[in-house]
Design a protein around this motif. Structure first.
Motif, PDB file in Angstrom:
ATOM      1  N   GLY A 137       5.584  10.436 -17.794  1.00 48.09           N
ATOM      2  CA  GLY A 137       5.692  11.700 -17.080  1.00 48.09           C
ATOM      3  C   GLY A 137       6.397  11.613 -15.740  1.00 48.09           C
ATOM      4  N   MET A 138       7.184  10.583 -15.523  1.00 47.39           N
ATOM      5  CA  MET A 138       7.876  10.433 -14.242  1.00 47.39           C
ATOM      6  C   MET A 138       9.096  11.353 -14.163  1.00 47.39           C
ATOM      7  SD  MET A 138       6.513   8.513 -12.021  1.00 47.39           S
ATOM      8  CE  MET A 138       5.145   7.353 -11.927  1.00 47.39           C
ATOM      9  N   THR A 139       9.262  11.974 -13.013  1.00 54.75           N
ATOM     10  CA  THR A 139      10.452  12.764 -12.700  1.00 54.75           C
ATOM     11  C   THR A 139      11.033  12.221 -11.402  1.00 54.75           C
ATOM     12  OG1 THR A 139       9.241  14.380 -11.364  1.00 54.75           O
ATOM     13  CG2 THR A 139       9.401  14.816 -13.744  1.00 54.75           C
ATOM     14  N   GLN A 140      12.224  12.661 -11.049  1.00 57.62           N
ATOM     15  CA  GLN A 140      12.818  12.191  -9.801  1.00 57.62           C
ATOM     16  C   GLN A 140      11.972  12.599  -8.599  1.00 57.62           C
ATOM     17  OE1 GLN A 140      15.427  10.065  -9.367  1.00 57.62           O
ATOM     18  NE2 GLN A 140      15.251   9.885 -11.591  1.00 57.62           N
ATOM     19  N   ASP A 141      11.458  13.810  -8.603  1.00 54.77           N
ATOM     20  CA  ASP A 141      10.613  14.267  -7.497  1.00 54.77           C
ATOM     21  C   ASP A 141       9.317  13.457  -7.429  1.00 54.77           C
ATOM     22  OD1 ASP A 141      12.445  16.161  -6.771  1.00 54.77           O
ATOM     23  OD2 ASP A 141      11.425  17.832  -7.761  1.00 54.77           O
ATOM     24  N   ARG A 142       8.755  13.186  -8.582  1.00 55.92           N
ATOM     25  CA  ARG A 142       7.489  12.428  -8.610  1.00 55.92           C
ATOM     26  C   ARG A 142       7.723  10.989  -8.183  1.00 55.92           C
ATOM     27  NH1 ARG A 142       5.406  14.332 -13.398  1.00 55.92           N
ATOM     28  NH2 ARG A 142       4.245  15.901 -12.230  1.00 55.92           N
ATOM     29  N   LEU A 143       8.815  10.396  -8.605  1.00 56.06           N
ATOM     30  CA  LEU A 143       9.144   9.037  -8.168  1.00 56.06           C
ATOM     31  C   LEU A 143       9.271   8.965  -6.652  1.00 56.06           C
ATOM     32  CD1 LEU A 143      11.786   8.004 -10.873  1.00 56.06           C
ATOM     33  CD2 LEU A 143       9.641   6.809 -10.409  1.00 56.06           C
ATOM     34  N   ALA A 144       9.926   9.965  -6.074  1.00 59.68           N
ATOM     35  CA  ALA A 144      10.098   9.988  -4.619  1.00 59.68           C
ATOM     36  C   ALA A 144       8.751  10.155  -3.913  1.00 59.68           C
ATOM     37  CB  ALA A 144      11.043  11.117  -4.228  1.00 59.68           C
ATOM     38  N   LEU A 145       7.897  11.018  -4.453  1.00 57.55           N
ATOM     39  CA  LEU A 145       6.567  11.241  -3.877  1.00 57.55           C
ATOM     40  C   LEU A 145       5.727   9.973  -3.923  1.00 57.55           C
ATOM     41  CD1 LEU A 145       4.289  13.101  -2.821  1.00 57.55           C
ATOM     42  CD2 LEU A 145       3.797  13.666  -5.234  1.00 57.55           C
ATOM     43  N   PHE A 146       5.682   9.346  -5.084  1.00 59.67           N
ATOM     44  CA  PHE A 146       4.848   8.149  -5.242  1.00 59.67           C
ATOM     45  C   PHE A 146       5.412   6.968  -4.454  1.00 59.67           C
ATOM     46  CE2 PHE A 146       3.093   9.557  -9.669  1.00 59.67           C
ATOM     47  CZ  PHE A 146       2.449  10.622  -9.046  1.00 59.67           C
ATOM     48  N   GLU A 147       6.717   6.941  -4.277  1.00 58.46           N
ATOM     49  CA  GLU A 147       7.318   5.875  -3.474  1.00 58.46           C
ATOM     50  C   GLU A 147       6.840   5.982  -2.025  1.00 58.46           C
ATOM     51  OE1 GLU A 147       9.007   2.513  -2.562  1.00 58.46           O
ATOM     52  OE2 GLU A 147       9.160   3.314  -4.598  1.00 58.46           O
ATOM     53  N   LYS A 148       6.741   7.195  -1.511  1.00 59.94           N
ATOM     54  CA  LYS A 148       6.213   7.387  -0.157  1.00 59.94           C
ATOM     55  C   LYS A 148       4.764   6.923  -0.077  1.00 59.94           C
ATOM     56  CE  LYS A 148       9.143  11.356   1.010  1.00 59.94           C
ATOM     57  NZ  LYS A 148       9.146  12.823   1.326  1.00 59.94           N
ATOM     58  N   VAL A 149       4.003   7.213  -1.135  1.00 58.65           N
ATOM     59  CA  VAL A 149       2.608   6.764  -1.178  1.00 58.65           C
ATOM     60  C   VAL A 149       2.538   5.243  -1.183  1.00 58.65           C
ATOM     61  CG1 VAL A 149       0.529   6.677  -2.620  1.00 58.65           C
ATOM     62  CG2 VAL A 149       1.755   8.843  -2.317  1.00 58.65           C
ATOM     63  N   SER A 150       3.363   4.613  -2.015  1.00 59.14           N
ATOM     64  CA  SER A 150       3.375   3.160  -2.112  1.00 59.14           C
ATOM     65  C   SER A 150       3.741   2.516  -0.777  1.00 59.14           C
ATOM     66  CB  SER A 150       4.362   2.721  -3.201  1.00 59.14           C
ATOM     67  OG  SER A 150       4.378   1.320  -3.334  1.00 59.14           O
ATOM     68  N   GLU A 151       4.715   3.086  -0.102  1.00 61.36           N
ATOM     69  CA  GLU A 151       5.129   2.546   1.200  1.00 61.36           C
ATOM     70  C   GLU A 151       4.007   2.667   2.227  1.00 61.36           C
ATOM     71  OE1 GLU A 151       8.618   4.761   2.073  1.00 61.36           O
ATOM     72  OE2 GLU A 151       9.915   3.615   0.718  1.00 61.36           O
ATOM     73  N   LYS A 152       3.305   3.804   2.175  1.00 59.53           N
ATOM     74  CA  LYS A 152       2.191   3.989   3.112  1.00 59.53           C
ATOM     75  C   LYS A 152       1.067   2.997   2.815  1.00 59.53           C
ATOM     76  CE  LYS A 152      -0.981   7.428   5.004  1.00 59.53           C
ATOM     77  NZ  LYS A 152      -1.382   8.848   5.059  1.00 59.53           N
ATOM     78  N   ILE A 153       0.788   2.774   1.538  1.00 64.16           N
ATOM     79  CA  ILE A 153      -0.232   1.800   1.159  1.00 64.16           C
ATOM     80  C   ILE A 153       0.132   0.423   1.695  1.00 64.16           C
ATOM     81  CG2 ILE A 153      -1.245   0.561  -0.796  1.00 64.16           C
ATOM     82  CD1 ILE A 153      -1.010   3.195  -2.386  1.00 64.16           C
ATOM     83  N   PHE A 154       1.376   0.033   1.523  1.00 66.28           N
ATOM     84  CA  PHE A 154       1.834  -1.280   1.996  1.00 66.28           C
ATOM     85  C   PHE A 154       1.607  -1.426   3.505  1.00 66.28           C
ATOM     86  CE2 PHE A 154       5.159  -3.879   3.930  1.00 66.28           C
ATOM     87  CZ  PHE A 154       4.987  -5.083   3.269  1.00 66.28           C
ATOM     88  N   THR A 155       1.992  -0.412   4.252  1.00 64.33           N
ATOM     89  CA  THR A 155       1.865  -0.465   5.711  1.00 64.33           C
ATOM     90  C   THR A 155       0.403  -0.524   6.143  1.00 64.33           C
ATOM     91  OG1 THR A 155       3.931   0.747   6.018  1.00 64.33           O
ATOM     92  CG2 THR A 155       2.397   0.721   7.870  1.00 64.33           C
ATOM     93  N   ARG A 156      -0.425   0.300   5.520  1.00 71.56           N
ATOM     94  CA  ARG A 156      -1.825   0.361   5.921  1.00 71.56           C
ATOM     95  C   ARG A 156      -2.562  -0.932   5.549  1.00 71.56           C
ATOM     96  NH1 ARG A 156      -3.339   5.244   8.062  1.00 71.56           N
ATOM     97  NH2 ARG A 156      -5.497   4.496   8.030  1.00 71.56           N
ATOM     98  N   LEU A 157      -2.250  -1.508   4.407  1.00 71.79           N
ATOM     99  CA  LEU A 157      -2.895  -2.774   4.022  1.00 71.79           C
ATOM    100  C   LEU A 157      -2.468  -3.904   4.953  1.00 71.79           C
ATOM    101  CD1 LEU A 157      -2.817  -2.778   0.116  1.00 71.79           C
ATOM    102  CD2 LEU A 157      -4.729  -2.245   1.640  1.00 71.79           C
ATOM    103  N   LYS A 158      -1.227  -3.888   5.358  1.00 76.19           N
ATOM    104  CA  LYS A 158      -0.742  -4.902   6.295  1.00 76.19           C
ATOM    105  C   LYS A 158      -1.512  -4.815   7.608  1.00 76.19           C
ATOM    106  CE  LYS A 158       3.499  -6.663   8.457  1.00 76.19           C
ATOM    107  NZ  LYS A 158       4.971  -6.465   8.602  1.00 76.19           N
ATOM    108  N   ASN A 159      -1.756  -3.601   8.075  1.00 75.30           N
ATOM    109  CA  ASN A 159      -2.506  -3.410   9.309  1.00 75.30           C
ATOM    110  C   ASN A 159      -3.999  -3.692   9.119  1.00 75.30           C
ATOM    111  OD1 ASN A 159      -0.169  -2.624  10.680  1.00 75.30           O
ATOM    112  ND2 ASN A 159      -0.463  -0.458  10.184  1.00 75.30           N
ATOM    113  N   PHE A 160      -4.498  -3.411   7.929  1.00 75.83           N
ATOM    114  CA  PHE A 160      -5.917  -3.597   7.610  1.00 75.83           C
ATOM    115  C   PHE A 160      -6.283  -5.075   7.597  1.00 75.83           C
ATOM    116  CE2 PHE A 160      -9.462  -3.713   4.451  1.00 75.83           C
ATOM    117  CZ  PHE A 160     -10.355  -2.890   5.119  1.00 75.83           C
ATOM    118  N   GLY A 161      -5.396  -5.885   7.062  1.00 71.21           N
ATOM    119  CA  GLY A 161      -5.612  -7.328   7.035  1.00 71.21           C
ATOM    120  C   GLY A 161      -6.491  -7.776   5.882  1.00 71.21           C
ATOM    121  N   ASN A 162      -6.503  -9.082   5.649  1.00 72.49           N
ATOM    122  CA  ASN A 162      -7.285  -9.656   4.553  1.00 72.49           C
ATOM    123  C   ASN A 162      -8.185 -10.782   5.058  1.00 72.49           C
ATOM    124  OD1 ASN A 162      -5.269 -11.467   5.114  1.00 72.49           O
ATOM    125  ND2 ASN A 162      -4.638 -11.779   2.983  1.00 72.49           N
ATOM    126  N   GLY A 163      -8.893 -10.503   6.132  1.00 74.72           N
ATOM    127  CA  GLY A 163      -9.853 -11.462   6.665  1.00 74.72           C
ATOM    128  C   GLY A 163     -10.992 -11.711   5.700  1.00 74.72           C
TER     129      GLY A 163
END
Length: 336
Positions: A185-211
């Motif tokens: 069910g992927m569309t170009q709009d959905r890919l762009a939306l989820f890519e923003k989500v993925s990028e935000k997840i990456f940034t927040r996990l990096k800041n969250f840390g894995n202590g």
């Protein structure tokens, strides 16, 4: 019958034949029936002795999914949980050869098979909101006990061989369950939306840390199907995907496939209440819960798109479509 149905039938028939060969390693099963319970990453069978009525669970591993050493690590952790905690788990059973894992070779493929004790109980009902909220408080407490065990015996468990569940192996360049971009069910709009989500997840996990207070050995798949309700107790089964990951990821996996349900905030509150009876959670950790839920949701989109079984066929592209609203809310920093 379509080619797709034929293919799935052939796969399940192969797993059944392997299961019949594996059970021969357990001569106490002199007469038994073997019934397929579930086919996902592996095939799981109910084994019933027709004379004694005793039941067992036989897991036939999909070739190439786990190494023998990784399964040995899973077994070691299950045994330590049974020995050193109050959590009820399904235990591996040794065969006549003294081994927990039986190797069945067929057509150049190796299937690792393990027999487990059978536990009474039934999975939580996602349609019974009131009961589910009560159960999630108990689940939060059990999950915290599991994490306390992981932390307390970190030195003993650190050398077992299991997959690490992090951004890279879930959504990044080395995803264990495939790429979310290839979901249904992927569309170009959905890919762009989820890519923003993925990028935000990456940034927040990096800041969250894995202590060490946030990252360690976890179950990694505490979805409803892997929980058994028996009175006031919840039993935990299927450690097949256990590995090293964020402790809060276990909460996200508990919400697998129901992340978009309107009662989820109440489930999260109940889980936190139960969890904090055993382990504290900082405000920073609580604020990051939506990140782990979205990471799991995208991971499941990848899983549905790369697997063929009853669950993935039932969920289909609608699961992807139902993720849109969650994605928008996450990007707007609202609670899921």
């Amino acid at each position: 019958m379509s080619d797709t149905k034929n293919y799935l039938y052939d796969v399940l028939d192969k797993f059944t034949q392997i299961a019949k060969r594996a059970i021969l390693f357990y001569p106490f099963q002199t007469q038994e029936t073997i019934q397929l319970l579930n086919y996902s990453e592996n095939a799981t069978f109910l084994v019933k002795n027709t004379i004694t009525g005793e039941k067992y669970i036989l897991r036939v591993g999909r070739p190439g999914y786990h190494t023998k050493e990784e399964i040995e690590g899973e077994i070691a952790w299950i045994k330590s949980i049974d020995e050193l905690s109050t959590i009820t788990v399904s235990l591996p059973i040794k065969a006549e050869n003294g081994q927990y894992i039986q190797e069945i070779t067929d057509e150049n493929n190796t299937y690792y098979c393990t027999l487990f004790t059978f536990l009474e109980g039934k999975a939580p009902d996602e349609n019974d909101e009131s009961a589910l909220i009560d159960q999630f408080e108990i689940l939060g407490e059990i999950t915290a006990k599991l994490h306390e065990h992981s932390i307390k015996f970190r030195d003993r468990l650190r050398n077992i061989k299991r997959l690490t569940w992090n951004y890279d192996t879930i959504l990044g360049s080395n995803p264990k369950w495939g790429k979310w971009q290839n979901g249904l069910g992927m569309t170009q709009d959905r890919l762009a939306l989820f890519e923003k989500v993925s990028e935000k997840i990456f940034t927040r996990l990096k800041n969250f840390g894995n202590g060490p207070d946030r990252f360690g050995l976890i179950h990694s798949d505490l979805r409803l199907a892997n929980l058994l309700i028996d009175g006031d107790n919840i039993k935990v089964i299927d450690f097949d995907d256990c590995g090293f990951g964020y402790y809060l990821y276990d909460l996200a996996t508990s919400l697998s496939f129901i992340e978009h349900k309107p009662y989820v905030p109440a489930l999260i509150d109940a889980w936190i209440k139960g969890y904090q009876k055993i382990r504290p959670l900082s405000n920073e950790e609580k604020e990051e819960i939506p990140t782990f839920i979205m990471m799991r949701r995208l991971q499941l989109i990848a899983w549905i798109g790369s697997r063929d079984n009853e669950t993935t066929r039932q969920l289909g592209s609608k699961y992807t479509e139902d993720t849109d609203l969650l994605a928008f809310k996450y990007l707007q920093n609202t609670i899921i």
